[in-house]
Design a protein around this motif. Structure first.
Motif, PDB file in Angstrom:
ATOM      1  N   GLY A  51     -10.197  -6.567  16.382  1.00 38.74           N
ATOM      2  CA  GLY A  51     -10.691  -5.773  15.259  1.00 38.74           C
ATOM      3  C   GLY A  51      -9.827  -4.561  14.928  1.00 38.74           C
ATOM      4  N   GLN A  52      -8.683  -4.463  15.570  1.00 38.24           N
ATOM      5  CA  GLN A  52      -7.761  -3.350  15.331  1.00 38.24           C
ATOM      6  C   GLN A  52      -6.945  -3.617  14.062  1.00 38.24           C
ATOM      7  N   LEU A  53      -6.831  -2.608  13.219  1.00 39.41           N
ATOM      8  CA  LEU A  53      -5.993  -2.716  12.017  1.00 39.41           C
ATOM      9  C   LEU A  53      -4.527  -2.832  12.427  1.00 39.41           C
ATOM     10  N   THR A  54      -3.837  -3.857  11.904  1.00 40.21           N
ATOM     11  CA  THR A  54      -2.428  -4.040  12.275  1.00 40.21           C
ATOM     12  C   THR A  54      -1.476  -3.832  11.106  1.00 40.21           C
ATOM     13  N   GLY A  55      -2.003  -3.869   9.881  1.00 43.88           N
ATOM     14  CA  GLY A  55      -1.121  -3.724   8.732  1.00 43.88           C
ATOM     15  C   GLY A  55      -1.799  -4.204   7.471  1.00 43.88           C
ATOM     16  N   ALA A  56      -0.984  -4.578   6.480  1.00 44.86           N
ATOM     17  CA  ALA A  56      -1.538  -4.976   5.194  1.00 44.86           C
ATOM     18  C   ALA A  56      -0.592  -5.919   4.478  1.00 44.86           C
ATOM     19  N   GLU A  57      -1.175  -6.700   3.569  1.00 42.95           N
ATOM     20  CA  GLU A  57      -0.368  -7.452   2.614  1.00 42.95           C
ATOM     21  C   GLU A  57      -0.374  -6.697   1.296  1.00 42.95           C
ATOM     22  N   ALA A  58       0.813  -6.507   0.727  1.00 44.00           N
ATOM     23  CA  ALA A  58       0.942  -5.858  -0.578  1.00 44.00           C
ATOM     24  C   ALA A  58       0.702  -6.892  -1.670  1.00 44.00           C
ATOM     25  N   LEU A  59      -0.256  -6.616  -2.546  1.00 42.63           N
ATOM     26  CA  LEU A  59      -0.595  -7.539  -3.634  1.00 42.63           C
ATOM     27  C   LEU A  59      -0.441  -6.814  -4.970  1.00 42.63           C
ATOM     28  N   LEU A  60       0.326  -7.429  -5.852  1.00 43.69           N
ATOM     29  CA  LEU A  60       0.692  -6.802  -7.115  1.00 43.69           C
ATOM     30  C   LEU A  60      -0.486  -6.767  -8.090  1.00 43.69           C
ATOM     31  N   ARG A  61      -0.642  -5.648  -8.774  1.00 48.58           N
ATOM     32  CA  ARG A  61      -1.635  -5.491  -9.838  1.00 48.58           C
ATOM     33  C   ARG A  61      -0.955  -4.875 -11.042  1.00 48.58           C
ATOM     34  N   TRP A  62      -1.438  -5.244 -12.222  1.00 50.30           N
ATOM     35  CA  TRP A  62      -0.860  -4.733 -13.467  1.00 50.30           C
ATOM     36  C   TRP A  62      -1.937  -3.939 -14.203  1.00 50.30           C
ATOM     37  N   GLN A  63      -1.719  -2.656 -14.313  1.00 51.49           N
ATOM     38  CA  GLN A  63      -2.651  -1.794 -15.042  1.00 51.49           C
ATOM     39  C   GLN A  63      -2.295  -1.884 -16.524  1.00 51.49           C
ATOM     40  N   HIS A  64      -2.913  -2.855 -17.203  1.00 47.37           N
ATOM     41  CA  HIS A  64      -2.594  -3.119 -18.612  1.00 47.37           C
ATOM     42  C   HIS A  64      -3.340  -2.109 -19.480  1.00 47.37           C
ATOM     43  N   PRO A  65      -2.650  -1.525 -20.497  1.00 41.50           N
ATOM     44  CA  PRO A  65      -3.294  -0.461 -21.291  1.00 41.50           C
ATOM     45  C   PRO A  65      -4.585  -0.903 -21.971  1.00 41.50           C
ATOM     46  N   GLN A  66      -4.698  -2.185 -22.386  1.00 37.54           N
ATOM     47  CA  GLN A  66      -5.947  -2.652 -23.007  1.00 37.54           C
ATOM     48  C   GLN A  66      -6.799  -3.504 -22.078  1.00 37.54           C
ATOM     49  N   ARG A  67      -6.156  -4.367 -21.289  1.00 37.80           N
ATOM     50  CA  ARG A  67      -6.927  -5.341 -20.515  1.00 37.80           C
ATOM     51  C   ARG A  67      -7.421  -4.805 -19.172  1.00 37.80           C
ATOM     52  N   GLY A  68      -6.955  -3.640 -18.782  1.00 39.64           N
ATOM     53  CA  GLY A  68      -7.372  -3.122 -17.482  1.00 39.64           C
ATOM     54  C   GLY A  68      -6.536  -3.714 -16.363  1.00 39.64           C
ATOM     55  N   LEU A  69      -7.096  -3.721 -15.165  1.00 42.66           N
ATOM     56  CA  LEU A  69      -6.340  -4.167 -13.998  1.00 42.66           C
ATOM     57  C   LEU A  69      -6.246  -5.696 -13.979  1.00 42.66           C
ATOM     58  N   VAL A  70      -5.015  -6.219 -14.061  1.00 40.87           N
ATOM     59  CA  VAL A  70      -4.798  -7.660 -14.140  1.00 40.87           C
ATOM     60  C   VAL A  70      -4.277  -8.171 -12.792  1.00 40.87           C
TER      61      VAL A  70
END
Ligand code: C2E
Ligand code: CA
Ligand code: CA
Ligand code: CA
Length: 279
Positions: A51-70
């Protein structure tokens, strides 16, 4: 003649027109996203069996000006087709390396790893190895905290190029994981030829653990094989206690999924890591 008319009708199908213009619009918007600073990295925590935190996966998100977080499912394929994936992928690596460099100065964060997804077109660039080296050097990030996730099909599409690039980066300390493991080719001979650190068991196998005998067998086989090859394993998409219990019982070392945490903004991840009280 009928099928011709069918095709012609298809071509003028209004819903298809919409699809085409949406795709064209998406591409136009996507071209603006990098210069306008609209991309974000979300981080999904990874844990060990204790249960120890070991790290993370980076996942891309696009903050679109009209559509929001894509989410990437809506635009990665378009980016890949248009070669925009190359500068976008570079941005992801630069941003990830800058994060790692910052974490090195924080006791609660310095031991964490960060995994980055690499696309086929990005990996095939002649200067891919040099580009990763530049990102590491410019940021001062320690290479062994960076893990690059490659899918089986990416690796096998040009296995000699893959092996050459992976060995060069491995020499610098960069680690590699096979993403979506089990979904690609069934030939496993390549596994021993690659400088791999981890296998990521695809979510599709994890989903029915304890319910589907064949998925139970696949996952047990992957875990046994990884053990013999001395590779670490991360189970992806763990959503239920039942799935987790099965994986723990069969010796899985790494965990990622909604049962533990969803992908989250960097600040939230850092707060979570600080809350774990360091290592
Ligand atoms: P992936 O590499 O297989 O990433 C895991 C995906 O599963 C992520 O979706 C994550 O949010 C989702 N996931 C994690 N845990 C669970 C769970 O318990 N249940 C379910 N149902 N889903 C879970 P996301 O963020 O939408 O990313 C989708 C795909 O987009 C990724 O699949 C990866 O192939 C691609 N991608 C994401 N970021 C990048 C990037 O920076 N570069 C490239 N080339 N591709 C990326
Ligand atoms: Ca991945
Ligand atoms: Ca995956
Ligand atoms: Ca996947």
């Amino acid at each position: 003649a009928k099928s011709r008319r069918g095709n012609a009708l298809c071509f003028f199908d209004p819903s298809m027109q919409v699809a085409l213009s949406t795709r064209a619009q998406l591409l136009a918007d996507l071209k603006q996203a990098l210069p306008e600073g609209q991309f974000r990295l979300h981080l999904q925590p990874q844990f060990d069996a204790a249960g120890q935190l070991t790290g993370a996966e980076a996942l891309l998100r696009w903050q679109h000006p009209q559509r929001g977080l894509v989410a990437p499912g809506a635009f990665i394929a378009v980016a890949e087709d248009s070669e925009l994936i190359v500068p976008i992928g570079r941005w992801v690596l630069e941003t990830a390396c800058a994060l790692l460099a910052r974490w090195q100065r924080e006791p609660a964060l310095r031991e964490l790893g960060l995994s980055v997804n690499v696309s086929q077109r990005q990996f095939r660039q002649a200067d891919f190895v040099g580009m990763v080296g530049e990102c590491l050097a410019a940021s001062g990030a320690r290479a062994h905290r960076l893990e690059l996730e490659l899918t089986e099909s990416l690796v096998l599409e040009d296995v000699n190029d893959s092996i050459a690039k992976m060995h060069l980066l491995r020499t610098r300390g960069v680690r590699f994981a096979v993403d979506d493991f089990g979904t690609g080719y069934s030939s496993l001979a390549y596994l021993t030829r690659l400088p791999l650190h981890r296998l990521k068991i695809d979510r599709s196998f994890v989903q029915q653990l304890g319910e589907s005998h064949s998925d139970d067998v696949v996952v047990q086989t992957i875990l046994g094989m990884a053990c013999n090859l001395e590779l670490d394993v991360v189970a992806e998409g763990v959503e239920t206690q039942q799935q987790y219990d099965f994986l723990v019982a069969h010796g899985c070392g790494g965990y990622q999924g909604y049962l533990f945490a969803r992908p989250m903004p960097v600040e939230d991840f850092e707060a979570l890591a600080a809350g774990q009280g360091g290592t």
